[in-house]
Design an enzyme around this catalytic site. Structure first.
Site, mmCIF file in Angstrom:
data_model
loop_
_atom_site.group_PDB
_atom_site.id
_atom_site.type_symbol
_atom_site.label_atom_id
_atom_site.label_comp_id
_atom_site.label_asym_id
_atom_site.label_seq_id
_atom_site.Cartn_x
_atom_site.Cartn_y
_atom_site.Cartn_z
ATOM 1 N N GLU A 277 -0.886 -9.243 -0.469
ATOM 2 C CA GLU A 277 -2.242 -9.366 -0.306
ATOM 3 C C GLU A 277 -3.277 -9.473 -1.283
ATOM 4 O O GLU A 277 -4.108 -10.094 -1.518
ATOM 5 C CB GLU A 277 -2.915 -8.153 0.820
ATOM 6 C CG GLU A 277 -2.256 -8.625 2.298
ATOM 7 C CD GLU A 277 -2.529 -7.254 3.133
ATOM 8 O OE1 GLU A 277 -2.176 -6.169 2.739
ATOM 9 O OE2 GLU A 277 -3.072 -7.587 4.205
ATOM 10 N N GLU B 189 4.319 -5.323 7.254
ATOM 11 C CA GLU B 189 3.549 -4.060 8.319
ATOM 12 C C GLU B 189 4.044 -3.977 9.458
ATOM 13 O O GLU B 189 3.907 -2.772 9.862
ATOM 14 C CB GLU B 189 2.106 -4.668 8.147
ATOM 15 C CG GLU B 189 1.375 -4.123 6.681
ATOM 16 C CD GLU B 189 1.530 -5.351 5.708
ATOM 17 O OE1 GLU B 189 2.192 -6.631 5.995
ATOM 18 O OE2 GLU B 189 0.876 -5.419 4.719
ATOM 19 N N GLY C 217 0.453 -4.906 0.853
ATOM 20 C CA GLY C 217 -0.831 -4.989 0.070
ATOM 21 C C GLY C 217 -0.387 -5.607 -1.293
ATOM 22 O O GLY C 217 -1.566 -6.236 -1.637
ATOM 23 N N ALA D 169 0.744 -1.045 -0.028
ATOM 24 C CA ALA D 169 0.158 0.006 -0.147
ATOM 25 C C ALA D 169 0.893 1.220 0.009
ATOM 26 O O ALA D 169 1.944 1.159 0.469
ATOM 27 C CB ALA D 169 -0.823 -0.128 1.319
#
Ligand code: COA
Length: 260
Positions: free
Chosen positions: A115, A135, A112, A66
């Site tokens: 993911e 993270e 992300g 992200a």
């Protein structure tokens, strides 16, 4: 389809979505997530599209996570809403797409990015790929389904280790753990995706969509996947593809599926 952060190409039943922010290692900002949603949404309803391949642009990254710059100053409420909206419009959306989605991991798939790859129906990787959920090294936890999908794919213990250490694994290790199905060179990655897509395209798309629903049902709390399978199996008998597939077999010819 005109986008700023992604490129969509379409040919012979195969659509390719290329995440195209190479200077930021294809990090997922809000705009990219929204564009990916729009592209997946449009491709799912396009009858000509039988398989979607998702890849990052360039030779370095699938998606490096992200976009950290975008959420670094978020409040608790904004953080929760970022995860909720992202899961709804992209990660859960892709997992439940009726059209098969293959992630072609062509470099870093972090946070992300991993993911997103895990939300795809299956994954292949190039041998330069590195995967991880870093993270906790940023003081957060995975928020786009990583704490749920990683244990499903690699087992709880390995997922705990990967998330706690925030480390990266190689493509070969990812294959060993069941996170990716194949590892090839970067040059061979898209040809392999095309070859797998070709095998999928030959089959009944309506049956494949039903199989996706049944497989996913087994991973939803409180849902009996076996019951979903029985219903979906029964429903198959009313499709034109079922008649065509069984008739073609008995007539010793190749089926011509209509996807209905
Ligand atoms: N969010 C925002 N920007 C990112 C990013 C991310 N997740 N990952 C990389 N970038 C940007 C970098 O800030 C840099 O931008 P700049 O040139 O404007 O400074 C550019 O992409 C290139 O990255 P850089 O770090 O210089 O490349 P590198 O080869 O030295 O390192 C990584 C590659 C993947 C190891 C490193 O970029 C990294 O650790 N990224 C963050 C991974 C992460 O924690 N993801 C989870 C987020 S929740």
């Amino acid at each position: 389809m005109d986008f700023e952060n992604i490129i969509v190409e379409q040919e012979n039943g195969l659509a390719k979505i290329i995440i195209n922010r190479p200077k930021k290692l294809n990090a997922l900002n809000k705009a990219t997530i929204q564009e990916l949603h729009s592209a997946f949404d449009a491709l799912e309803t396009d009858e000509k599209v039988k398989v979607i391949v998702l890849i990052g642009s360039g030779e370095k990254a699938f998606v490096a996570g992200a976009d950290i710059a975008e959420f670094a100053h978020f409040s608790e409420k904004e953080g929760a809403s970022l995860a909720k909206k992202g899961q709804e419009i992209l990660f859960d959306f892709v997992e439940n797409l009726a059209t098969p989605v293959i992630a072609a991991i062509n470099g870093f798939a972090l946070g992300g990015g991993l993911e997103l790859a895990m939300a795809c129906h299956f994954r292949i990787a190039s041998d330069n790929a590195k995967m991880g959920l870093p993270e906790v090294s940023l003081g957060v936890i995975p928020g786009y389904g990583g704490t749920q999908r990683l244990p499903q794919l690699v087992g709880k213990g390995k997922a705990m280790e990967m998330i706690m250490t925030a480390g990266m694994i190689t493509a070969e290790e990812a294959k060993q753990f069941g996170l990716v199905n194949y590892v090839v060179t970067l040059e061979e990655l898209m040809p392999l995706a095309e070859k797998l897509a070709g095998k999928i395209i030959r089959n009944s798309s309506i049956a494949i969509s039903a199989a996706i629903v049944a497989i996913n049902a087994g991973f939803v709390d409180g849902v009996n996947g076996y019951k979903i399978e029985i219903n979906a199996f029964g429903n198959s008998f009313s499709t034109a593809d079922f008649k065509e597939g069984t008739t073609a077999f008995l007539e010793k010819r190749k089926p011509k599926f209509l996807g209905s």
